[in-house]
Design an enzyme around this catalytic site. Structure first.
Site, PDB file in Angstrom:
ATOM      1  N   SER A 192      -2.687  -9.947   2.025  1.00 22.39           N
ATOM      2  CA  SER A 192      -2.749 -10.307   3.447  1.00 22.39           C
ATOM      3  C   SER A 192      -1.549 -11.092   3.954  1.00 22.39           C
ATOM      4  CB  SER A 192      -4.043 -11.079   3.783  1.00 22.39           C
ATOM      5  OG  SER A 192      -5.164 -10.228   3.744  1.00 22.39           O
ATOM      6  N   ASP A 213       0.832  -1.206   0.000  1.00 27.62           N
ATOM      7  CA  ASP A 213       0.000   0.000   0.000  1.00 27.62           C
ATOM      8  C   ASP A 213       0.870   1.262   0.000  1.00 27.62           C
ATOM      9  OD1 ASP A 213      -2.353   1.515   0.110  1.00 27.62           O
ATOM     10  OD2 ASP A 213      -2.595   1.251   2.267  1.00 27.62           O
TER      11      ASP A 213
END
Length: 172
Positions: free
Chosen positions: A124, A36
């Site tokens: 994840s 991110d």
């Protein structure tokens, strides 16, 4: 619609020349660590501005886990960034369906964009703590079962351990 070709790349997702790159975002959509942060830094302020617009509109409370939404790719070589929020791994609760949903929803958004090539990270499997082997199993299985117009799914894996985990799933 058909099953996309799966390609593995060891490298940096921000270097990918693809119709869309997938960002393992947090629900705020305003940047963070890992993939991110890298996408926001390399893509520049255009991505953050687009995410702020989403937060000012339909996603005022943030993007729910397992969902996906697209923005500009800013200065990246990709056409779009598809942001998806993966689940935090839990030893006491099975959240694998939420992780699979990240891949399905990202491909659905890619289809809406007309994207033919999509680059995914191992969603994840970083700071959210999902074991890499299981993350690879869910990712590859979900993409193989997807009904999509995307021609190529490229898993872009940052290190050798991640690459080997995904390679073990794609060779099976």
């Amino acid at each position: 619609m058909s099953t996309p070709t799966i390609t593995l790349v060891r490298g940096d997702i921000t270097d990918q020349d693809a119709d869309a790159v997938v960002n393992a975002a947090n629900s705020s959509l305003l940047g963070g660590g890992g993939v991110d942060g890298a996408i926001h830094r390399r893509g520049g302020p255009e991505i953050l501005a687009a995410c702020r617009e989403l937060r000012a509109g339909h996603y005022g409370k943030g993007l729910p886990t397992g969902r996906a939404v697209a923005t500009t790719a800013g200065r990246l070589r990709a056409g779009h960034v598809i942001h998806t929020v993966g689940p935090v791994h839990s030893a006491s609760e099975d959240r694998s369906e939420l992780l699979a949903s990240c891949y399905r929803e990202s491909l659905r958004v890619a289809d809406e964009l007309g994207a033919r090539t999509v680059a995914f990270p191992a969603i994840s499997a970083g700071i959210y703590g999902w074991p890499m082997d299981d993350a690879a199993r869910i990712a590859v299985t979900t993409v193989r079962e997807a009904d999509t117009d995307v021609a190529e799914v490229r898993f872009v894996l940052f290190d050798e351990a991640a690459y080997e985990a995904f390679a073990a799933r794609t060779d099976a």
